[in-house]
Design an enzyme around this catalytic site. Structure first.
Site, PDB file in Angstrom:
ATOM      1  N   CYS A  73       0.863  -1.179   0.000  1.00 58.70           N
ATOM      2  CA  CYS A  73       0.000   0.000   0.000  1.00 58.70           C
ATOM      3  C   CYS A  73       0.901   1.230   0.000  1.00 58.70           C
ATOM      4  CB  CYS A  73      -0.948   0.001   1.192  1.00 58.70           C
ATOM      5  SG  CYS A  73      -0.127   0.203   2.799  1.00 58.70           S
ATOM      6  N   ALA A  74       0.357   2.382   0.265  1.00 60.15           N
ATOM      7  CA  ALA A  74       1.144   3.615   0.200  1.00 60.15           C
ATOM      8  C   ALA A  74       2.165   3.713   1.321  1.00 60.15           C
ATOM      9  CB  ALA A  74       0.221   4.830   0.208  1.00 60.15           C
TER      10      ALA A  74
END
Length: 373
Positions: A73-74
């Site tokens: 994810c980020a």
């Protein structure tokens, strides 16, 4: 035994060792399409977190069951929740990438390029998540760092591990795609900071000026500045130990540098052509080109480095085979890719005109480098 979270250091080594890696990227589709983890044996699947959350069983069926699945994810936060959801759905071999794409963007992987005079060594630092390349020249207990990224601790820790002192820090040009750590690293280490005088468009810090022919000694190794404008008006290459040519953002393995990041493509495209088609051709064609960036993972060779002999690039890089001046001009100026994220803000930061905090600096650098054309 449950899989442990995957660190960016471990991921980098897997990619450079050509190990098979499967990634489940749960960011939004547009974020994934613009920028993702790449590698010769990396397979990735993009399924946004909301889709996974709404139907984990369906997602599980799309994932391999014969190898580990690493969720990305980020920032490494929502991926932890995604792992729990997938485990509840019955997937066992699953974990997440610590720190997500943010940490991946900031990781530097040092790889030895070769030996230098008097027992010296040259290392290339690959920033795999951003496509940036920086260098450390080592000789007789001294070191010079070229095109340092803002994560200066990587260079300091490497120097400490090798019991050497950083005496010089050099930038090939005023960067616009990433925040330079050059001035900061030099100040931290009490080193001399070298910067091209012709790129001084109002920088607000002191430096030692680089000009064509400036020679810097790193122990017994000589580093000679070679004026090579085109990406910027002050772009400067470095000839190291009469063997390596550090080209900055002028020449890459499969492409060339863009001349427009200061808004002067029409003005600088001729400088770019003169450097590539004349000035570099006057150099020894046995020099090994070491650029400041790479655009595709296929430019990383089997040894985990990005390099190419100058004479071979003149045969293989199609951007170096356009003899007609007008055709070259149109090729460069008519086919410019999207500009790097926040490139104007990055330029101002590298000039010392802006002082963003750590989180702002990370946000400014999100995405690929986009320095080539």
């Amino acid at each position: 035994m449950a899989l442990q979270p995957l660190t960016v250091d471990e991921l980098a080594k897997k990619i450079l060792n050509n190990e098979e890696v499967f990634l489940l990227d749960i960011r939004k589709e547009e974020d994934y399409e613009g920028w993702a983890v790449e590698g010769r044996n990396v397979r990735s699947l993009n399924i946004p977190f909301k889709t996974l959350e709404s139907d984990p069983g369906d997602v599980k069926e799309k994932l391999p069951n014969d190898q580990p699945v690493y969720v990305v994810c980020a920032r490494g936060i929502s991926s932890q929740k995604a792992v729990e959801i997938l485990k509840e759905a019955g997937l066992e071999e699953v974990t997440y990438l610590e720190g997500g794409m943010t940490a991946w963007s900031e990781h530097l992987e040092p790889v030895k390029i070769g030996d230098l005079t008097g027992g010296g060594e040259l290392y290339q630092f690959l920033r795999l998540g951003k496509g940036c390349l920086s260098y450390m020249i080592i000789a007789n207990g001294e070191a010079a760092v070229v095109d340092a990224n803002r994560m200066t601790d990587h260079y300091k820790q490497f120097a400490k591990k090798h019991n050497i002192s950083i005496k010089h820090v050099l930038d090939t040009h005023l960067h616009a795609d990433h925040i330079s750590g050059g001035k900061e690293l030099a100040d931290q280490e009490g080193a001399t900071y070298w910067f091209p005088k012709q790129d001084d468009v109002g920088v607000e810090f002191s430096y030692s000026g680089l000009e064509d022919g400036t020679e810097i000694s790193v122990g017994d190794v000589k580093v000679a500045a070679f004026y090579s404008p085109g990406h910027t008006i002050g772009s400067t290459s470095f000839i190291v130990d009469q063997k390596y040519l550090l080209t900055g953002d002028i020449l890459f393995v499969q492409s060339i540098g863009r001349p427009d990041l200061a808004g002067k493509a029409e003005d600088w495209v001729e400088d770019l052509r003169q450097t590539l088609y004349s000035r570099y051709k006057d150099l020894s064609q046995d020099l090994i080109v070491l650029p400041a960036h790479f655009g595709k993972m296929e430019e990383v060779n089997e040894e985990g480095t990005v390099q190419g002999k100058l004479q071979e690039l003149y045969k293989q890089n199609d951007r170096l085979q356009v003899e007609d001046e007008s055709e070259f001009r149109h090729l460069v100026t008519d086919n410019l890719p999207p500009q790097p994220n926040s490139h104007e803000e990055i330029r101002k930061t590298n000039m010392g005109k802006k002082q963003p905090d750590a989180d702002e600096r990370r946000e400014m650098e999100v995405g690929p480098n986009r320095c080539a054309v």
